[in-house]
Design an enzyme around this catalytic site. Structure first.
Site, PDB file in Angstrom:
ATOM      1  N   ASP A  14       6.595   4.073 -10.734  1.00  0.00           N
ATOM      2  CA  ASP A  14       7.481   3.914  -9.578  1.00  0.00           C
ATOM      3  C   ASP A  14       8.946   3.827  -9.965  1.00  0.00           C
ATOM      4  O   ASP A  14       9.599   2.789  -9.851  1.00  0.00           O
ATOM      5  CB  ASP A  14       7.047   2.716  -8.718  1.00  0.00           C
TER       6      ASP A  14
ATOM      7  N   GLY B  51       0.817  -1.218   0.000  1.00  0.00           N
ATOM      8  CA  GLY B  51       0.000   0.000   0.000  1.00  0.00           C
ATOM      9  C   GLY B  51       0.846   1.261   0.000  1.00  0.00           C
ATOM     10  O   GLY B  51       2.074   1.215   0.068  1.00  0.00           O
TER      11      GLY B  51
ATOM     12  N   ASP C 119       3.867  -4.884  -7.340  1.00  0.00           N
ATOM     13  CA  ASP C 119       3.211  -3.633  -6.938  1.00  0.00           C
ATOM     14  C   ASP C 119       3.691  -2.461  -7.787  1.00  0.00           C
ATOM     15  O   ASP C 119       3.119  -1.367  -7.699  1.00  0.00           O
ATOM     16  CB  ASP C 119       3.454  -3.347  -5.450  1.00  0.00           C
TER      17      ASP C 119
HETATM   18  P1  AMP Z   1       8.607   0.770  -3.956  1.00  0.00           P
HETATM   19  O1  AMP Z   1       8.919  -0.636  -4.403  1.00  0.00           O
HETATM   20  O2  AMP Z   1       9.782   1.610  -3.698  1.00  0.00           O
HETATM   21  O3  AMP Z   1       7.679   1.409  -4.936  1.00  0.00           O
HETATM   22  O4  AMP Z   1       7.829   0.697  -2.542  1.00  0.00           O
HETATM   23  C1  AMP Z   1       7.522  -0.493  -1.902  1.00  0.00           C
HETATM   24  C2  AMP Z   1       6.649  -0.256  -0.686  1.00  0.00           C
HETATM   25  O5  AMP Z   1       7.377   0.418   0.337  1.00  0.00           O
HETATM   26  C3  AMP Z   1       5.413   0.575  -0.919  1.00  0.00           C
HETATM   27  O6  AMP Z   1       4.394   0.041  -0.134  1.00  0.00           O
HETATM   28  C4  AMP Z   1       5.831   1.949  -0.432  1.00  0.00           C
HETATM   29  O7  AMP Z   1       4.724   2.734  -0.044  1.00  0.00           O
HETATM   30  C5  AMP Z   1       6.700   1.593   0.743  1.00  0.00           C
HETATM   31  N1  AMP Z   1       7.685   2.654   1.067  1.00  0.00           N
HETATM   32  C6  AMP Z   1       8.751   2.997   0.337  1.00  0.00           C
HETATM   33  N2  AMP Z   1       9.419   3.992   0.938  1.00  0.00           N
HETATM   34  C7  AMP Z   1       8.764   4.304   2.081  1.00  0.00           C
HETATM   35  C8  AMP Z   1       8.956   5.257   3.137  1.00  0.00           C
HETATM   36  N3  AMP Z   1       9.984   6.104   3.155  1.00  0.00           N
HETATM   37  N4  AMP Z   1       8.060   5.257   4.139  1.00  0.00           N
HETATM   38  C9  AMP Z   1       7.024   4.414   4.152  1.00  0.00           C
HETATM   39  N5  AMP Z   1       6.791   3.507   3.205  1.00  0.00           N
HETATM   40  C10 AMP Z   1       7.644   3.437   2.169  1.00  0.00           C
HETATM   41 MG    MG Z   2       6.027   1.076  -5.563  1.00  0.00          MG
END
Ligand code: AMP
Ligand code: MG
Length: 488
Positions: free
Chosen positions: A264, A92, A254
């Site tokens: 992303d 999420g 995701d």
């Molecule tokens: P990503 O693969 O970088 O798109 O993100 C993977 C997951 O990690 C997603 O659910 C993001 O919302 C969460 N996420 C990434 N960076 C952060 C952050 N600094 N704080 C909270 N959640 C994060």
């Molecule tokens: Mg992501």
């Protein structure tokens, strides 16, 4: 007429209302001192938002999420996902918010979404914030992708928040305001499937059909047709990446859209020297998301989408699996068709040319480039010169002269079209050394190099005076150990 005030900004809450099980109402964190780093004026105009208003106090508050129209209902979206092959049931928006949907004059609704807007119920251990560098990287790389004709989410603006975020070091924080045709991901379907609420899954699939793949509605089996449409969109998307040397870096489910837009941008980068085993991401230890693995990973991710859709495909699950496996089997040929058409265009070859001739020619070229560590992007422009009769610059890029001469003679015999090549082979891409240089300067407060880089990559095919350094490969001392870091 452009919208120039919050009170007249129409920001829909369609997703929030239609899918309360997949969205949590939430607010952005305060930004102590918002300061605009970059605004995408052209995109703002396309969306019917007045750029001068977005630059002002009220606009900036919208861009960091602290000032939204009264009827807007920002939400953090729920999704699951396979990360590096392992399933996480609840990811999420941990640092993002869907502010709502814009409906510009072109009639195509767009999500207005923020990244780096603070903690949400999905944050797990994260702080919910983002640093200036990675948000500007998403801005410049997504602009480049758009200019290269590759479907992508777009960046409307990056605003420094005035907050310090802590990674390996203290860094200035920022919020990216992003626009996408939707934020439906393979992971959204995995999440909906895991609820075991088939009605929810069906409504989600019907929403995706209506938004992105309307012709699927007319098919005998609309949800199977939805799967096929996403498969087509992803096959063509990943072929587009491969043809420009783009490495996404974190192709978790995701981070795969149902629309077929690139999404992303984390540890992404463009190839310099051609090598399919190239991995830049510091977290991709096993090379799962290496350049050359991307088509196979896309296929793997689509298998996860098929699994999520099974209850909709047929009541008889064995039958559903059979149908899904059959459709998934088409991925390779769809991908190959898209890739081969793009490769043919890159080499300026006629459309009618026999596929086996084209395939052999392209594959032999790629082996030559890999074995001689040749810069992928600039070599294709040099081939354009070769097609005009000047072979020298192409020859001098390759150490093995006998091999390049042999290849060039086979290729020139087919009378390649140089002008057509220049329309598809970019001069300017966001090269890693230039991106790093621009982000480092911006992090220190100087956005001028970043602005120059954005201007160069926005018009990638037209060679312009004074931009030589944007066309050149990385200096020899850059590259070998180059690593990108996730935006977290
Ligand atoms: P990503 O693969 O970088 O798109 O993100 C993977 C997951 O990690 C997603 O659910 C993001 O919302 C969460 N996420 C990434 N960076 C952060 C952050 N600094 N704080 C909270 N959640 C994060
Ligand atoms: Mg992501």
């Amino acid at each position: 007429m452009s919208t120039a005030s919050l009170s007249t900004l129409a920001l829909g809450d369609h997703y929030a209302r239609a899918f309360p099980d997949l969205a949590i109402a939430w607010e952005a964190a305060e930004a102590p001192e918002p300061r605009l780093l970059v605004l995408n004026d052209r995109l703002a105009a396309e969306l019917g938002l007045a750029p001068e208003w977005l630059r002002g106090q009220e606009g900036l508050r919208l861009l960091v999420g602290t000032g939204v129209p009264p009827e807007a209902k920002p939400v953090a979206q729920a999704y699951a996902g396979h990360q590096f092959g392992s399933y996480s049931p609840r990811l999420g928006d941990g640092r993002a918010l869907l502010l709502g949907e814009l409906t510009p004059a072109d009639g195509r609704p767009r999500d207005l979404h923020l990244k780096g807007s603070g903690r949400t119920p999905f944050s797990r251990g994260g702080d919910g914030f983002a640093a200036v560098g990675p948000m500007l990287r998403e801005h410049v790389v997504s602009e480049a992708m758009h200019a290269l004709g590759i479907p992508t989410t777009r960046s409307l603006a990056v605003v420094a928040t005035g907050r310090t975020v802590y990674r390996e070091q203290a860094l200035p924080g920022a919020v990216l305001a992003r626009v996408a045709s939707s934020h439906l991901r393979v992971g959204t379907f995995q999440y909906a499937r895991a609820t075991e609420d088939t009605d929810l899954l069906r409504r989600l699939a019907d929403h995706a059909i209506a938004l992105h793949h309307p012709h699927a509605a007319e098919a005998e089996n609309p949800h199977l047709a939805l799967f096929e449409s996403v498969l087509d969109a992803q096959a063509s998307l990943v072929a587009g990446w491969m043809l420009v040397g783009f490495i996404h870096g974190v192709m978790n489910t995701d981070n795969v859209t149902i629309s077929g837009e690139t999404i992303d941008y984390g540890p992404c980068a463009f190839l310099d020297a051609f090598d399919p085993s190239t991995v830049y991401s510091s977290i991709d230890h096993a090379g799962r998301y290496a350049y050359g693995n991307q088509p196979a990973i896309a296929e793997w991710n689509l298998a996860r989408l098929a699994e999520a859709l099974l209850p909709l495909i047929d009541d008889d699950q064995d039958k559903a699996i059979e149908l899904a496996v059959d459709r998934l089997g088409a991925f390779r040929s769809r991908y190959n068709t898209a890739w081969l058409a793009g490769s043919r265009a890159k080499l300026g070859l006629p459309e009618g040319l026999d596929d086996t001739v084209t395939t052999a020619l392209v594959n032999d070229l790629l082996v030559l480039l890999r074995d001689n560590r040749v810069d992928y992007t600039s070599f294709h422009r040099r081939l354009g010169e070769a097609a005009r009769g000047d072979l020298e610059r192409a020859r001098e890029a390759v150490l093995d002269l006998a091999a390049v001469d042999e290849w060039l003679s086979r290729w020139t015999a087919l009378a390649p079209d140089a002008d057509a090549m220049d329309r598809v082979n970019p001069v300017y891409i966001p090269r890693n050394h230039l991106v790093e240089e621009a982000l480092a300067a911006a992090t220190e407060g100087d956005t001028a190099p970043f602005e120059r880089l954005v201007a160069a990559v926005r018009d990638p095919y037209t060679e312009r005076d004074g931009l030589d350094r944007y066309a050149e490969p990385a200096p020899g001392d850059f590259g070998a150990g180059y690593q990108t870091f996730c935006g977290t």
